[in-house]
Design a protein around this motif. Structure first.
Motif, PDB file in Angstrom:
ATOM      1  N   GLN A 115     -72.565  12.190 -34.461  1.00 20.46           N
ATOM      2  CA  GLN A 115     -73.118  10.907 -34.895  1.00 20.46           C
ATOM      3  C   GLN A 115     -74.513  11.099 -35.496  1.00 20.46           C
ATOM      4  OE1 GLN A 115     -73.448   8.066 -31.719  1.00 20.46           O
ATOM      5  NE2 GLN A 115     -74.438   6.516 -32.990  1.00 20.46           N
ATOM      6  N   LEU A 116     -75.317  11.961 -34.862  1.00 22.46           N
ATOM      7  CA  LEU A 116     -76.665  12.224 -35.379  1.00 22.46           C
ATOM      8  C   LEU A 116     -76.598  12.858 -36.767  1.00 22.46           C
ATOM      9  CD1 LEU A 116     -79.749  12.387 -34.980  1.00 22.46           C
ATOM     10  CD2 LEU A 116     -79.359  14.619 -33.846  1.00 22.46           C
ATOM     11  N   GLU A 117     -75.700  13.826 -36.956  1.00 20.84           N
ATOM     12  CA  GLU A 117     -75.567  14.464 -38.266  1.00 20.84           C
ATOM     13  C   GLU A 117     -75.127  13.442 -39.309  1.00 20.84           C
ATOM     14  OE1 GLU A 117     -74.168  18.855 -38.212  1.00 20.84           O
ATOM     15  OE2 GLU A 117     -73.044  17.871 -36.583  1.00 20.84           O
ATOM     16  N   SER A 118     -74.224  12.542 -38.934  1.00 21.50           N
ATOM     17  CA  SER A 118     -73.750  11.528 -39.876  1.00 21.50           C
ATOM     18  C   SER A 118     -74.879  10.571 -40.265  1.00 21.50           C
ATOM     19  CB  SER A 118     -72.582  10.755 -39.262  1.00 21.50           C
ATOM     20  OG  SER A 118     -72.153   9.725 -40.127  1.00 21.50           O
ATOM     21  N   GLN A 119     -75.695  10.164 -39.297  1.00 30.35           N
ATOM     22  CA  GLN A 119     -76.801   9.248 -39.587  1.00 30.35           C
ATOM     23  C   GLN A 119     -77.811   9.887 -40.548  1.00 30.35           C
ATOM     24  OE1 GLN A 119     -78.227   8.464 -35.622  1.00 30.35           O
ATOM     25  NE2 GLN A 119     -76.893   6.646 -35.356  1.00 30.35           N
ATOM     26  N   LEU A 120     -78.160  11.135 -40.305  1.00 32.63           N
ATOM     27  CA  LEU A 120     -79.125  11.803 -41.169  1.00 32.63           C
ATOM     28  C   LEU A 120     -78.544  12.061 -42.559  1.00 32.63           C
ATOM     29  CD1 LEU A 120     -80.749  14.324 -38.667  1.00 32.63           C
ATOM     30  CD2 LEU A 120     -81.746  12.225 -39.600  1.00 32.63           C
ATOM     31  N   ALA A 121     -77.238  12.315 -42.621  1.00 32.30           N
ATOM     32  CA  ALA A 121     -76.622  12.521 -43.930  1.00 32.30           C
ATOM     33  C   ALA A 121     -76.631  11.239 -44.751  1.00 32.30           C
ATOM     34  CB  ALA A 121     -75.197  13.035 -43.749  1.00 32.30           C
ATOM     35  N   GLN A 122     -76.531  10.098 -44.093  1.00 31.55           N
ATOM     36  CA  GLN A 122     -76.509   8.818 -44.805  1.00 31.55           C
ATOM     37  C   GLN A 122     -77.914   8.371 -45.233  1.00 31.55           C
ATOM     38  OE1 GLN A 122     -74.564   6.018 -42.253  1.00 31.55           O
ATOM     39  NE2 GLN A 122     -72.539   7.007 -42.422  1.00 31.55           N
ATOM     40  N   ILE A 190     -87.296  19.188 -25.879  1.00 36.68           N
ATOM     41  CA  ILE A 190     -88.044  19.562 -27.077  1.00 36.68           C
ATOM     42  C   ILE A 190     -87.113  19.692 -28.277  1.00 36.68           C
ATOM     43  CG2 ILE A 190     -89.433  21.399 -28.128  1.00 36.68           C
ATOM     44  CD1 ILE A 190     -90.600  21.934 -25.366  1.00 36.68           C
ATOM     45  N   PHE A 191     -85.933  20.287 -28.045  1.00 35.72           N
ATOM     46  CA  PHE A 191     -85.006  20.548 -29.159  1.00 35.72           C
ATOM     47  C   PHE A 191     -84.558  19.246 -29.802  1.00 35.72           C
ATOM     48  CE2 PHE A 191     -80.941  21.472 -31.128  1.00 35.72           C
ATOM     49  CZ  PHE A 191     -81.171  22.683 -31.762  1.00 35.72           C
ATOM     50  N   TRP A 192     -84.279  18.197 -28.987  1.00 34.73           N
ATOM     51  CA  TRP A 192     -83.797  16.924 -29.528  1.00 34.73           C
ATOM     52  C   TRP A 192     -84.948  15.919 -29.636  1.00 34.73           C
ATOM     53  CZ3 TRP A 192     -79.569  17.815 -31.786  1.00 34.73           C
ATOM     54  CH2 TRP A 192     -78.542  18.569 -31.225  1.00 34.73           C
ATOM     55  N   SER A 193     -86.024  16.320 -30.248  1.00 30.12           N
ATOM     56  CA  SER A 193     -87.145  15.380 -30.419  1.00 30.12           C
ATOM     57  C   SER A 193     -87.919  15.703 -31.692  1.00 30.12           C
ATOM     58  CB  SER A 193     -88.098  15.456 -29.207  1.00 30.12           C
ATOM     59  OG  SER A 193     -88.697  16.741 -29.135  1.00 30.12           O
ATOM     60  N   THR A 194     -88.566  14.660 -32.200  1.00 31.94           N
ATOM     61  CA  THR A 194     -89.427  14.821 -33.382  1.00 31.94           C
ATOM     62  C   THR A 194     -90.890  14.621 -33.044  1.00 31.94           C
ATOM     63  OG1 THR A 194     -89.159  12.465 -33.941  1.00 31.94           O
ATOM     64  CG2 THR A 194     -87.602  14.049 -34.934  1.00 31.94           C
ATOM     65  N   ASP A 195     -91.165  14.032 -31.841  1.00 30.35           N
ATOM     66  CA  ASP A 195     -92.546  13.744 -31.476  1.00 30.35           C
ATOM     67  C   ASP A 195     -92.817  14.092 -30.020  1.00 30.35           C
ATOM     68  OD1 ASP A 195     -90.905  11.890 -30.427  1.00 30.35           O
ATOM     69  OD2 ASP A 195     -92.055  10.131 -31.061  1.00 30.35           O
ATOM     70  N   ASN A 196     -92.276  15.227 -29.572  1.00 30.75           N
ATOM     71  CA  ASN A 196     -92.504  15.643 -28.193  1.00 30.75           C
ATOM     72  C   ASN A 196     -93.978  16.006 -28.002  1.00 30.75           C
ATOM     73  OD1 ASN A 196     -92.617  17.874 -25.957  1.00 30.75           O
ATOM     74  ND2 ASN A 196     -90.669  16.774 -25.657  1.00 30.75           N
ATOM     75  N   PRO A 197     -94.617  15.526 -26.892  1.00 30.05           N
ATOM     76  CA  PRO A 197     -96.045  15.810 -26.696  1.00 30.05           C
ATOM     77  C   PRO A 197     -96.346  17.312 -26.622  1.00 30.05           C
ATOM     78  CG  PRO A 197     -95.314  14.050 -25.233  1.00 30.05           C
ATOM     79  CD  PRO A 197     -94.076  14.601 -25.868  1.00 30.05           C
ATOM     80  N   THR A 206     -88.042  20.077 -42.636  1.00 26.44           N
ATOM     81  CA  THR A 206     -88.022  21.499 -43.015  1.00 26.44           C
ATOM     82  C   THR A 206     -87.283  22.369 -41.986  1.00 26.44           C
ATOM     83  OG1 THR A 206     -90.173  21.828 -41.954  1.00 26.44           O
ATOM     84  CG2 THR A 206     -90.170  21.284 -44.318  1.00 26.44           C
ATOM     85  N   THR A 207     -87.170  21.886 -40.749  1.00 23.63           N
ATOM     86  CA  THR A 207     -86.533  22.695 -39.682  1.00 23.63           C
ATOM     87  C   THR A 207     -85.144  22.187 -39.290  1.00 23.63           C
ATOM     88  OG1 THR A 207     -87.556  21.365 -37.927  1.00 23.63           O
ATOM     89  CG2 THR A 207     -88.785  23.308 -38.742  1.00 23.63           C
ATOM     90  N   TRP A 208     -84.793  20.988 -39.704  1.00 26.49           N
ATOM     91  CA  TRP A 208     -83.533  20.381 -39.245  1.00 26.49           C
ATOM     92  C   TRP A 208     -82.310  21.256 -39.564  1.00 26.49           C
ATOM     93  CZ3 TRP A 208     -80.860  17.341 -36.287  1.00 26.49           C
ATOM     94  CH2 TRP A 208     -79.558  16.988 -36.658  1.00 26.49           C
ATOM     95  N   ASN A 209     -82.173  21.671 -40.788  1.00 25.10           N
ATOM     96  CA  ASN A 209     -80.980  22.427 -41.183  1.00 25.10           C
ATOM     97  C   ASN A 209     -80.831  23.720 -40.378  1.00 25.10           C
ATOM     98  OD1 ASN A 209     -80.120  20.571 -43.115  1.00 25.10           O
ATOM     99  ND2 ASN A 209     -81.448  21.446 -44.697  1.00 25.10           N
ATOM    100  N   ALA A 210     -81.929  24.457 -40.178  1.00 25.52           N
ATOM    101  CA  ALA A 210     -81.859  25.713 -39.419  1.00 25.52           C
ATOM    102  C   ALA A 210     -81.507  25.449 -37.962  1.00 25.52           C
ATOM    103  CB  ALA A 210     -83.189  26.456 -39.527  1.00 25.52           C
ATOM    104  N   GLU A 211     -82.098  24.411 -37.388  1.00 22.94           N
ATOM    105  CA  GLU A 211     -81.844  24.130 -35.966  1.00 22.94           C
ATOM    106  C   GLU A 211     -80.420  23.630 -35.730  1.00 22.94           C
ATOM    107  OE1 GLU A 211     -83.953  24.899 -33.510  1.00 22.94           O
ATOM    108  OE2 GLU A 211     -85.132  25.781 -35.127  1.00 22.94           O
TER     109      GLU A 211
END
Length: 525
Positions: A115-122, A190-197, A206-211
């Motif tokens: 679902q996450l991949e589909s949302q980002l693709a859209q 950490i892996f599933w976050s964009t704003d982890n403290p 820039t890192t999404w595709n590799a991760e």
């Protein structure tokens, strides 16, 4: 004539039987292969699911392409519209047989990632990673990751090792970017976050595709290996293999009944039950092991192998020969020892009971059974005597005359008078003629005398009376002189033979004897 030879009813029947034997042998091989596949399916399910074999303690994995088909997703809740997913053909078809379906928790985790991949693709990476719906999905993944670590949904299927590998890999991946040692739970956060403290912008355009590529290659296959398997009313894991095994069981059972009935009709001294016992090795083919003890179905290896041999598809003659020799070498020594000791003990017991004298009198403790009212010893002696006189003696008479002639001449040549008589002219050949006539007349006289004696009834009566008187006199003297000492000596002799023979037999190498026997058989052929 050649056509008649190859189309004879006997040959056609043999070919028909051979084709039937081969058909049943192929059916047995197919069933055995199916049984082996069923027993190994659950332990080897990862291979059929991912088409790869990994070598333990290494990162090497051999990938084998496995075809995929559109398969109904059986993890969908009842009442929701069904969906199809691409799945390897083997697992799609055989998972229902073993009662296997995707685990609800781990499948929900993979669905959330999809679902996450589909949302980002859209929505695109730049706007998508800031979108509220995407952030909600990331928060859900962090929650599901924590639940997966705490509840261990892999334990029921025996895949706890997969969870440990997932935890080790996620820690190693995040630590390689953050340069910190953290727990698996923190690594997932950490892996599933964009704003982890602790590490802002872990997921970025820039890192999404590799991760996500790393996740799909390193983590997703391990999560996919987990499954849920139901249980039956007896508390055993669900197994519907009997549905596949039942046609083979019915086929082999009907064939067993028909074959044994045919054998009982072919051999009049065999009952139907005897024929069934004769073909005992076919019984594992139609016992429903899948319902009682699935692993015992491997006993079908024996009847399958024998059927392949009978169908002339494999040759077991050498194996059978070696197996027989091994069996003989294992029991030959003990068997011979038992037989020899038993025979000697019987002989000792007979001597100690005084049956030696009773045998001569034919008055043993048990009544002597005469099957034809004929004294076989006297009949054999008479037959042998007649054969020697009427058949053998005429054939050896020339040799006998030559021997007697040579003996007489040797003795007479030592006499000076005889040598002087031979030196007289005119009569030197007379002694030789006299010797020749004497030898011939003597041998002929002996032959005629023997023939006359045998043909004379009175002579035969005298011989019989002589033998009887000799036997009775010997027995009387033996009884008067007491055979106790002789019986004791014979018993001791047999005891010594028994001890020495058994000891020597135990020291013999039966394998060497069998090898020598095999060499003699080869030389004879």
């Amino acid at each position: 004539m050649s056509l008649q030879k190859y189309s004879s009813p006997k040959l056609l029947k043999r070919r028909k039987n051979l084709w039937f034997e081969r058909f049943m042998a192929i059916a047995a091989v197919t069933n055995l292969a199916l049984v082996t596949f069923d027993l190994t399916y659950v332990p080897w399910r990862n291979f059929w699911l991912q088409g790869g074999i990994g070598i333990p303690l290494t990162n090497f994995k051999l990938h084998i392409p496995v075809p995929t088909i559109a398969c109904r997703d059986r993890s969908v809740e009842t009442g929701q519209p069904s969906r199809t997913i691409q799945q390897p053909v083997v697992t799609c078809l055989y998972d229902p047989i073993k009662g296997i379906e995707p685990h609800r928790d781990t499948q929900a985790y993979l669905d959330t990632v999809a679902q996450l991949e589909s949302q980002l693709a859209q929505k695109g990476l730049e706007a998508g990673l800031k979108d509220i719906a995407v952030q909600d999905t990331l928060a859900k993944l962090r929650k599901l990751s924590t639940e997966m670590i705490e509840t261990n949904p892999f334990g029921a299927s025996g895949k706890s090792g997969a969870l440990e590998r997932i935890k080790n890999r996620i820690r190693s991946r995040v630590a390689s970017r953050t340069n910190t040692r953290i727990s698996a739970r923190e690594a997932f956060n950490i892996f599933w976050s964009t704003d982890n403290p602790s590490y802002p912008n872990y997921l970025s355009p820039t890192t999404w595709n590799a991760e996500i590529d790393w996740f799909n290659q390193a983590i997703q296959p391990l999560i996919q290996t987990n499954y849920y398997r139901g249980v039956d009313e007896n508390g055993n894991p669900t197994n519907h293999f009997w549905l596949l095994d039942a046609p083979f069981i019915l086929l082999f059972f009907l064939e067993f009944l028909a074959r044994t009935y045919h054998i009982s009709r072919r051999y009049s001294n065999l009952t139907w039950l005897d024929a069934m016992i004769w073909r005992w090795y076919d019984i594992p083919l139609f016992i429903p092991f899948s319902l009682i003890a699935p692993t015992w179905a491997l006993l079908r290896v024996l009847p399958t192998t024998l059927r392949l041999h009978q169908a002339e598809m494999i040759n077991l003659e050498n194996i059978q020969s070696r197996a027989r020799e091994g069996f003989v070498s294992a029991i030959a020594s003990e068997m011979v020892e038992v037989i020899i000791v038993q025979v000697i003990n019987q002989a000792q017991g007979s001597i100690q009971r005084g049956e030696l004298t009773n045998f001569l009198q034919r008055t043993t403790s048990r009544r002597y059974v005469d099957v034809n009212n004929i004294n076989e010893i006297e009949a054999i002696a008479t037959h042998m005597t007649h054969m020697m006189v009427h058949e053998v003696f005429p054939k050896i008479q020339p040799d006998l005359e030559a021997l007697v002639r040579h003996s007489i001449e040797t003795v007479m040549n030592q006499s000076p008078a005889y040598r002087g008589l031979q030196a007289i002219p005119g009569i030197g050949a007379v002694p030789a003629q006299i010797t020749e006539t004497l030898v011939h007349d003597v041998t002929q006289l002996i032959h005629n005398s023997l023939k006359t004696a045998l043909d004379d009834p009175k002579t035969a009566d005298l011989v019989v009376r002589f033998v009887r008187n000799f036997s009775s006199s010997f027995i009387q003297e033996a009884q008067q002189n007491n055979l106790q000492e002789m019986q004791s000596l014979l018993t001791d002799l047999l005891e010594e033979i028994k001890i020495n023979y058994v000891q020597n037999l135990s020291e013999e190498d039966i394998t060497l004897i069998l090898d020598e026997t095999r060499q003699l058989r080869q030389e004879a052929t």
